[in-house]
Design an enzyme around this catalytic site. Structure first.
Site, short mmCIF file in Angstrom:
data_model
loop_
_atom_site.label_atom_id
_atom_site.label_comp_id
_atom_site.label_asym_id
_atom_site.label_seq_id
_atom_site.Cartn_x
_atom_site.Cartn_y
_atom_site.Cartn_z
N HIS A 156 6.51 16.29 6.01
CA HIS A 156 7.76 16.53 4.90
C HIS A 156 7.90 15.23 4.63
O HIS A 156 8.04 14.77 3.26
CB HIS A 156 8.51 17.33 5.42
CG HIS A 156 9.50 17.76 4.40
ND1 HIS A 156 10.83 17.30 4.12
CD2 HIS A 156 9.33 18.63 3.33
CE1 HIS A 156 11.23 17.75 2.99
NE2 HIS A 156 10.70 18.78 2.58
N ASP A 212 0.75 -1.09 0.00
CA ASP A 212 0.08 -0.02 -0.06
C ASP A 212 0.94 1.23 -0.05
O ASP A 212 2.22 1.18 0.59
CB ASP A 212 -1.05 -0.04 1.22
CG ASP A 212 -1.69 -1.12 1.12
OD1 ASP A 212 -2.59 -1.57 0.64
OD2 ASP A 212 -1.50 -2.12 2.22
N HIS A 260 18.98 18.11 -3.95
CA HIS A 260 17.82 17.60 -3.24
C HIS A 260 17.66 16.32 -2.64
O HIS A 260 16.89 16.15 -2.00
CB HIS A 260 16.57 18.09 -4.34
CG HIS A 260 15.43 18.00 -3.57
ND1 HIS A 260 14.25 17.03 -3.84
CD2 HIS A 260 14.81 18.96 -2.88
CE1 HIS A 260 13.21 17.33 -2.91
NE2 HIS A 260 13.32 18.61 -2.36
N TYR A 297 12.85 18.55 -10.87
CA TYR A 297 12.35 19.38 -9.87
C TYR A 297 11.76 20.44 -10.57
O TYR A 297 12.53 21.15 -11.33
CB TYR A 297 13.77 19.67 -8.85
CG TYR A 297 13.20 20.43 -7.58
CD1 TYR A 297 13.14 19.58 -6.54
CD2 TYR A 297 13.04 21.84 -7.59
CE1 TYR A 297 12.91 20.44 -5.41
CE2 TYR A 297 12.52 22.37 -6.55
CZ TYR A 297 12.57 21.59 -5.43
OH TYR A 297 11.90 22.32 -4.26
N HIS A 341 30.96 -21.56 -37.82
CA HIS A 341 29.52 -21.34 -37.99
C HIS A 341 28.83 -22.34 -36.89
O HIS A 341 29.13 -23.35 -36.61
CB HIS A 341 29.25 -21.84 -39.41
CG HIS A 341 30.03 -21.30 -40.55
ND1 HIS A 341 31.26 -21.72 -40.82
CD2 HIS A 341 29.79 -20.46 -41.22
CE1 HIS A 341 31.73 -20.88 -41.88
NE2 HIS A 341 30.91 -20.10 -41.95
N ALA A 385 27.92 -22.31 -50.70
CA ALA A 385 28.26 -21.08 -50.58
C ALA A 385 29.66 -20.85 -51.33
O ALA A 385 30.03 -19.51 -51.09
CB ALA A 385 28.33 -20.95 -49.05
N GLU A 395 27.69 2.83 -4.34
CA GLU A 395 27.92 4.15 -4.64
C GLU A 395 27.10 5.13 -4.14
O GLU A 395 25.73 5.00 -3.90
CB GLU A 395 27.90 4.39 -6.16
CG GLU A 395 28.95 3.69 -6.96
CD GLU A 395 28.92 2.19 -7.00
OE1 GLU A 395 29.98 1.49 -6.65
OE2 GLU A 395 27.77 1.69 -7.19
N ASP A 425 24.53 0.06 -4.83
CA ASP A 425 25.71 -0.70 -5.70
C ASP A 425 25.32 -0.93 -7.07
O ASP A 425 24.88 -2.06 -7.66
CB ASP A 425 25.91 -2.06 -4.89
CG ASP A 425 27.24 -2.68 -5.46
OD1 ASP A 425 27.68 -1.93 -6.64
OD2 ASP A 425 27.28 -4.01 -5.33
N HIS A 483 36.43 -21.02 -50.77
CA HIS A 483 37.03 -20.05 -50.50
C HIS A 483 38.21 -20.29 -49.50
O HIS A 483 37.84 -21.19 -48.77
CB HIS A 483 36.40 -18.84 -50.14
CG HIS A 483 35.39 -19.02 -48.90
ND1 HIS A 483 34.06 -19.98 -48.86
CD2 HIS A 483 35.64 -18.50 -47.55
CE1 HIS A 483 33.71 -19.81 -47.52
NE2 HIS A 483 34.67 -19.16 -46.87
#
Length: 882
Positions: free
Chosen positions: A136, A89, A320, A396, A625, A611, A334, A326, A614
């Site tokens: 507040h 809540d 503010h 803000y 692949h 394909a 941090e 972390d 080569h």
């Protein structure tokens, strides 16, 4: 520090003040929603919940807005499960008034908004808790009792304009039946006259079933308050006084507070902003011998980290809110600082700054800018992934204080993996797995019944995979125990000319990394890109699923299948063949090297299509692949078994080639030629020496047409897994390499990182150039030996000769050098009475040779390995003495 990509939750707001990460349920299974609102001013404020779109989709998707309440001047909020039904809540204060100088003395109401159990239901029922003018901040917890939800309320002043009189701390306790409006909340004044101008608070949750404690930031600085159950009384302790009074300035002490954890200490430091709406960032650090988790009995030393410059004419600054989290996953919180902005606007005083502990006892922190958008407050949460912490901000915008020109609510998505557009391709940049402690996963393509995602997994980490998912290792290695109790390992390459399944059939549903971590391509099942087999290219449409926190330029890219005959490099070949290409994706390391990890592109070929043989005479890479769908049933790799000059690539003769079928969700091993140390053999022009080779689709099908679909991985030259070095496996770690005969250590001279710097010997003096990181090369019994000071590897020129000197090299191992070593046990150094009896000794040999590390005139050189003449070495960890 990883980057954070801004993602709009709501733009073009009228105002902005408060934001909170809101877990709708108490089970912590779903990512949180976001609740945000402004004070409202002359308008009624709408308290809105923005529904998180990420639980079910990584696609770009709006955050649906659900309005919970319309209130007058709401200020602070928190949440708790008041009814005990498993749904949180909302607890919120309102009727504050326009400002501290124009309070509503009959206001300061606290109400709770009852969660209806359906996230899309608006207008939550309001229920009354209590009232005190200028309420507040508000927090929920267990402050004097454990059997009821309690709400702590913190008025900022007692009457309009009065900035000197103390305001009470009020504790409200929920009634037995909180849904019964006839039952009132008990009210207790904890501190009637102790604290002034309390602007913010932080709750210290009990971890042992005890009571919660409270940190206050106000004119008294930083204070801790708690209820002593034994003495049955409230107690407090001032931890630091913050800024000192100055003439004419009614604000001193502190305005914000947050407790930061460091490793195993949940109270590693206290972050604060000083004073009220202040301009100074400070931290409090306790003495080294303080007990982990201790706050009240510790002695705290204040360190000022940064000053954002002069206050305005009202003696207010730019900060503010502060919060500790972390966000980079390294075990240390941090300190994030929300700057609302300034007038005139400046880059430094707007947005979110991050302060990261570097040398905590000395109060040294590094500083990063994470966001440039005005921030009234910061909400941290696992909004998109359980692996990564994101943060959200609201601008803000409050008349009379500061008004942001464009109020908005923004999610800042943590991005270890970043991406940019490169013409028609995408370049991903990833951290080296060993440099991070976070997992990141980015989906980018949905094709051929698979969603392709790039994943970074740090060392020694479990990573869960879904049923039937496949993976291709791009760097590092992973392990799992399959459903038959067999141990599975995957690295960049399987055995030469062999195949191996990419499917993860892990018994426990997860893979595990080792010391090097892993970067991988994850291929999960998809229901949105059709089911194989495919008889028409229209069934193979590839869909862009790059997530919303990447730029719109990337999200709007298209990835079409292009008929190969239309590619400019086809040069008239493959005319009228059902042969298509989808390109492509670069993966690079996101560090100063910007080195290429891999290039990926997709191919598809119809029945009987080749394909084209080569041999990569113009490219420097090793190619592997992985087949997603072998629609023709017999598609796979073919390669010449005769010298290149004896093979006709346009008309191969019978008996001149061999082949291997690559089934659905399998990959093949190396096809290139290698030298003795397992590295690719290079031609004179520096390209990798390949036999003629080609993917050839199966020639028969039960339907008129069918398609093979595969991914080509082009790596910088890498080690062939088929080369298994000899010797034992010391565990990965950091060691000093100590000569057993002389007790001198091997070092890179002066710790110089220049390629070719000699590796020399010296008496140990504890310097970083003595330390070497010994790492197993994934898929082999070989090691690299990297110097910590220079980051260069112990290397020699190839081909090696006796008495050749070792040097440090940071360049790629294929540039005519080798840095691959076998480490062979030679027993233990039992002759040294001061050493542990079990400490083994080793011969360090160059792979594929009988040349081993030796010493010649203080240089480390290679000599023929013989117990009579070649010294042996101890691998000594830091906790052993020499």
């Amino acid at each position: 520090m990883q980057s954070f990509q801004p993602l709009a939750i709501q733009t073009s707001r009228g105002d902005g003040y408060f934001i909170e990460a809101f877990p709708f349920k108490t089970d912590n299974e779903s990512p949180p929603h976001v609740i945000a609102y402004g004070l409202g001013g002359s308008q009624v404020s709408v308290v809105s919940m923005f529904l998180n779109p990420f639980p079910n989709s990584t696609d770009s998707k709006d955050w649906e807005q659900v309005d919970l309440a319309r209130l007058r001047y709401p200020v602070g909020m928190t949440y708790a499960d008041i009814t005990g039904n498993g749904f949180n809540d909302v607890i919120i204060t309102d009727e504050y008034g326009p400002s501290m100088d124009d309070l509503w003395m009959d206001g300061g109401r606290i109400v709770w908004l009852q969660n209806p159990g359906n996230s899309k239901t608006g207008n939550w029922r309001q229920r009354f808790i209590g009232r005190s003018p200028s309420m507040h901040r508000v927090k929920a917890g267990h402050f004097t009792t454990r059997d009821r939800v309690q709400v702590a309320g913190f008025p900022i002043i007692v009457r309009a304009g009065d900035r000197t009189s103390p305001a009470p701390v009020v504790i409200y306790t929920a009634p037995e039946d909180p849904e019964n409006d006839n039952q009132v909340w008990d009210e207790e004044i904890a501190f009637p006259d102790s604290f002034r101008l309390v602007h913010d608070v932080d709750i210290i949750r009990s971890i042992d079933g005890g009571l919660d404690q409270i940190l206050l930031a106000g004119r008294e600085g930083i204070s801790l308050i708690w209820y002593d159950e034994g003495a049955k009384m409230w107690k407090s302790r001032n931890l630091g006084s913050g800024t000192v009074p100055s003439p004419g300035n009614p604000y001193w002490g502190a305005g914000c507070v947050a407790l930061g954890g460091v490793k195993l200490d949940s109270s590693g430091y206290i972050g604060t902003a000083e004073g009220f709406h202040g301009n100074r960032v400070s931290v409090y650090v306790k003495e080294k011998n303080a007990r982990p988790g201790e706050i009240a009995k510790a002695n705290w030393t204040r360190h000022v980290l940064h000053d954002f410059g002069p206050l305005n004419s009202r003696h207010e600054g730019y900060i503010h809110h502060v919060i500790c989290a972390d966000i980079d996953g390294d075990g240390d919180d941090e300190l994030l600082v929300a700057c609302m902005g300034s007038n005139p606007p400046t880059w430094e005083r707007t947005g979110v700054w991050c302060y990261k502990p570097v040398d905590l006892p000395s109060g040294k922190f590094s500083r990063f800018k994470l966001s440039d958008a005005s921030a009234a407050r910061i909400a941290v949460g696992h909004f998109r992934s359980k692996n990564l912490l994101d943060f959200a901000t609201i601008s803000y915008s409050v008349p009379g204080y500061f008004e942001s020109p464009s109020p908005s609510v923004i999610l800042h998505a943590s991005s270890l993996i970043t991406a940019t557009r490169l013409n028609d391709e995408v370049t991903f940049r990833v951290p080296r797995p060993s440099d991070t402690r976070l997992v990141d996963e980015v989906a980018f393509l949905d094709v051929a019944s698979r969603k392709l995602s790039l994943v970074v997994v740090p060392p020694f980490t479990q990573y869960g995979t879904s049923e039937g998912a496949g993976l291709k290792i791009l760097a590092g290695r992973v392990f799992w125990t399959d459903k038959n109790e067999a141990q599975q390992e995957r690295t960049q390459a399987t055995n030469t000319f062999g195949v191996i399944s990419t499917i993860v059939d892990a018994k426990d549903g997860y893979i595990l990394t080792q010391s090097e971590g892993a970067v991988l391509l994850l291929m999960t099942k998809s229901e949105t890109s059709g089911r194989p087999p495919y008889s028409d290219m229209n069934q193979l449409e590839a869909r862009n699923i790059i997530p919303a926190h990447f730029s719109s330029t990337l999200q709007h890219m298209e990835f079409p299948w292009v008929k190969v005959e239309h590619r400019p490099w086809a040069n008239g070949r493959f005319k009228d063949l059902e042969f298509y290409n989808l390109t492509g994706f670069h993966v690079r390391y996101a560090d100063d090297s910007d080195s290429l990890l891999c290039h990926m592109q997709l191919w598809t070929a119809g029945v009987g299509v080749s394909a084209g043989f080569h041999n990569h005479t113009g490219e420097v890479f090793c190619e592997i692949h992985a087949c997603i769908v072998n629609g023709t049933g017999q598609g796979g790799m073919h390669w010449a078994t005769v010298p290149d000059g004896d093979f006709n690539p346009s008309k191969p003769q019978n008996g001149t080639s061999s082949s291997v079928v690559v089934p659905d969700m399998y990959e093949h091993g190396p096809l290139w030629r290698t030298r003795k140390d397992g590295l690719p053999s290079l031609r004179d022009n520096g390209t990798v020496d390949y036999p003629w080779h080609a993917w050839i689709a199966g020639g028969k099908s039960s339907s008129p047409q069918a398609f093979d679909v595969w991914v080509a991985f082009e790596f910088p030259p890498l080690l062939s897994r088929s080369f298994q070095g000899e010797g034992v496996r010391p565990r990965d770690g950091v060691y000093r390499l100590v000569n057993t005969s002389t007790d001198i250590v091997a070092t890179v001279k002066d710790g110089d990182s220049t390629d070719g710097t000699p590796i020399v010997t010296q008496r140990s003096n504890g310097q970083p150039e003595e330390m070497w990181r010994v790492n197993l090369v994934p898929g082999t019994n070989l090691f690299t030996i990297t110097n910590l000071a220079s980051s260069s590897k112990a290397s020699v020129a190839w081909p090696p000769v006796a008495n050749q000197a070792l040097v440090g090299s940071r360049s790629a191992t294929v540039l005519n050098t080798t840095s691959m070593w076998t480490i062979v046990s030679t027993g233990s150094d039992a002759t040294r009475a001061y050493l542990p009896a079990y400490l083994p000794t080793y011969s360090i040999r160059l792979v594929g040779t009988n040349l081993a590390w030796a010493i010649n005139n203080n240089r480390v050189v290679l000599m023929e390995d013989s117990n009579d003449c070649v010294p042996h070495w101890r691998l000594v960890e830091n906790h052993f003495e020499l």
